[in-house]
Write an enzyme that holds these catalytic residues in place. Structure first.
Site, PDB file in Angstrom:
ATOM      1  CG  MET A  43      -1.854   1.156   1.334  1.00 22.90           C
ATOM      2  SD  MET A  43      -3.156   0.910   2.588  1.00 22.90           S
ATOM      3  CE  MET A  43      -2.207   0.688   4.080  1.00 22.90           C
ATOM      4  CE1 TYR A 103       1.428  -0.452  12.339  1.00 21.50           C
ATOM      5  CE2 TYR A 103       3.485  -0.495  11.125  1.00 21.50           C
ATOM      6  CZ  TYR A 103       2.582  -1.113  11.938  1.00 21.50           C
ATOM      7  OH  TYR A 103       2.830  -2.406  12.342  1.00 21.50           O
ATOM      8  CD  GLU A 104      -1.812   0.965   7.480  1.00 20.19           C
ATOM      9  OE1 GLU A 104      -2.696   1.589   6.873  1.00 20.19           O
ATOM     10  OE2 GLU A 104      -0.792   0.544   6.928  1.00 20.19           O
ATOM     11  N   GLY A 105      -2.883   5.466  10.101  1.00 21.11           N
ATOM     12  CA  GLY A 105      -3.692   6.506  10.726  1.00 21.11           C
ATOM     13  C   GLY A 105      -3.361   6.569  12.196  1.00 21.11           C
TER      14      GLY A 105
END
Length: 589
Positions: free
Chosen positions: A160, A441-443
């Site tokens: 991603m 990470y990932e928001g």
């Protein structure tokens, strides 16, 4: 050494998160408890016997970059091959492309075990699974036919690609560009950073999902498109063709998860003399890429939450084992000879029980989120809408609370180890180092709190969250009417916490309705912890009602940890003004 807690995982899935009622109702077709137990048992064996022994090698050796190629630690490539040969990557993948289509609940339960055994290993397949979901929902039939089967099996891995040096959480600042080539393909140019498993030696092809802007794209997030960019081109017969113009220019030197290659990726720079421009294919519609990517990101957020649960479980196991071996001082009530194992000291017991309780609450929240996802897929109409709202509500809790718990529990594990915890030899420090990335990470977890307050509290006209609180209250009522002596003041503590949650929820909803968003956001992070603690207490009660042996831990959580809810409510309701006033002192001219 980590041992997969298969019994605890199975119990939480079935009796707390709701899998048993779904199985009994036939919601998952022919899937029965016997198969669930068999899958969990074998996943636990693989994690314990094959993944965990390579954890220390991965942490000490790390991933190595040379001439744009990444080599993973000794034994890791072979481990990955055994993992995909076991069919684990395909566990919840679509049947049409070779997947087993098992419930998300089973997938995340297995994911917990991979990440407990070695978080740097478990994170790689997480991105592949997210890529599978994004392609399955949004890609053209041609792209699905060419790429999905090998991604589902794990023969190829996915990535991603969002972040750029100037654009972290703010995707509106993305600069990577995509130019139409006139033949249905696009030329991608730009740099992406922090790309997990962007380059490695596990598979012979890597499929990158890349966000970029078209020349005439609108400004901001409305002008972002999503592209599939393979490391190697794929011929019509499925064989690999030439190399695409994409390469890894650097690896980050990280605090933890050393064996996971975190890459800087360069697109369109004329790699190895190629014509500049990485060739990509559009996924979904032009300028609609963020919606496609969020399919992958929501999957990843739950999976990252499972990393928090996983590290917390591993840290708890390690601390309990150490506390039973390490001898120091005299403990009241200890009747053995010599110094007492430190597990006999009340303060150590408090730390260990806090670790255990927080781990189980985070696991329950995450599994309940997975259950809601599964129920969305097997329901229709209003019922599907209800479960979709529930999954959306629980996703920020699963991601943020669980990863905060991972750090908190790993830190407590260091404390139990004392000075030996600060030394790499015991492995306690490595778990803390690994855990620290997950809230970022990932928001980031602050972003999860913003999402919860601004997007999730309004679900169902603002009523969905109150329906959820009512369900939690039902568990508290069951504790009260059970008349079980072992619960102590659990029912009172749950009622108080849920009352605080109800007040805080109504307060934030009114602020948002009145347009006072800044004041609402000032309370977002304490609110996320408040709703998570209240939910966790109710879930522990649900488990204790099903198994009396779990009552003591439920009571400990209620009487020792749940009192934090009152302080969190006060921060939500009364903290905005002081935050704004003090915050001004931090801002330089």
């Amino acid at each position: 050494m980590y041992r997969a807690p298969v019994e605890d995982i199975a119990f939480t899935l079935k009796h707390v998160a709701g899998m048993k009622s779904g199985l009994d109702a036939g919601a998952f077709g022919d899937l029965g408890e016997d198969l669930v137990d068999a899958v969990l048992g074998e996943a636990g064996r693989f994690a314990t016997e094959e993944v965990a022994p390579l954890y220390k090698i991965g942490d000490e050796h790390g991933a190595v970059l040379k001439d744009a190629a990444v080599t993973t630690p000794p034994g890791w490539k072979e481990l990955y091959r055994r993992w995909i040969d076991g069919g684990w990557n395909a566990l919840s993948g679509p049947e049409e492309y070779g997947g087993q289509a098992l419930p998300t609940m089973l997938g995340v339960a297995a994911l917990e075990m991979w990440n407990s055994a070695a978080m740097a290993f478990g994170i790689g397949p997480t991105l592949t699974m997210g890529a599978v979901e994004a392609l399955d929902k949004h890609a053209s039939e041609d792209l699905k036919a060419k790429y999905l089967e090998k991604l589902v099996s794990g023969e190829w891995m996915g990535t991603m690609n969002l972040t750029e040096p100037q654009a972290g959480s703010d995707l509106a600042a993305l600069r990577a560009r995509a130019e139409p080539a006139g033949d249905g393909t696009y030329r991608i140019f730009g740099q992406k950073i922090f790309i997990t498993y962007g380059e490695h030696d596990f598979t012979d092809n890597i499929i990158h999902l890349v966000l970029a802007r078209l020349p005439d794209a609108p400004a901001g997030t409305r002008g972002i498109s999503l592209f599939l960019v393979p490391k190697f081109f794929v011929n019509d017969d499925g064989s690999l063709g030439g190399r695409n113009d994409v390469f890894c220019s650097g690896l980050e030197h990280k605090l933890g998860i050393h064996a996971s290659p975190t890459c800087t990726m360069i697109y369109g720079d004329g790699f190895q003399g190629a014509r500049p421009g990485a060739i990509g294919w559009l996924i979904g519609e032009e300028n609609k890429g963020l919606a496609c990517m969020f399919t992958m990101m929501n999957n990843a957020r739950l999976c990252v939450g499972m990393q928090g649960v996983a590290v917390a479980e591993a840290a708890t196991q390690k601390a309990i084992a150490y506390a039973n071996e390490r001898r120091q001082g005299k403990a009241a009530g200890y009747v053995g000879a010599g110094m007492a194992p430190i597990v006999h000291h009340p303060d150590v017991q408090r730390n260990l029980l806090t670790m255990k309780a927080l781990t189980q609450t985070a696991r329950a929240i995450s599994y309940c989120c997975a259950h809601a996802i599964d129920m969305t897929r097997v329901s229709d109409g209003d019922e599907a809408a209800h479960w979709r709202d529930r999954a959306n509500l629980l996703t920020p809790l699963a991601k943020a609370f669980s990863t905060d718990v991972g750090v908190e529990v790993a830190s407590l594990g260091l404390q139990v180890h004392g000075g030996m915890g600060f030394i790499e030899e015991t492995g306690a420090a490595a778990l803390y180092r690994d855990a620290r990335i997950a809230p970022i990470y990932e928001g980031t977890n602050g972003i999860q709190a913003i999402d919860l307050v601004t997007r999730k509290l309004p679900l169902g006209g603002g009523e969905h969250v109150h329906g959820y609180i009512a369900e939690l209250k039902a568990s508290a009522d069951q504790v009260r009417t059970s008349n079980r002596d072992g619960f102590g003041r659990t029912a009172d503590a749950l009622d108080a916490a849920l009352g605080d949650l109800t007040q805080a929820t109504a307060f934030l909803q009114k602020l948002s309705a009145d347009g006072r968003t800044d004041q609402a956001l000032a309370g977002a992070t304490p609110y996320l912890r408040l709703i998570s603690l209240a939910a966790g207490g109710a879930y522990l009660a649900r488990g204790a009602l099903a198994d009396q042996g779990r009552t003591a831990l439920c009571r400990f959580f209620a009487e020792n940890l749940l009192g934090e809810a009152r302080a969190l409510k006060e921060r939500v309701i009364d903290g905005a003004e002081s935050l704004a006033a003090a915050g001004k002192t931090l801002i330089s001219a």
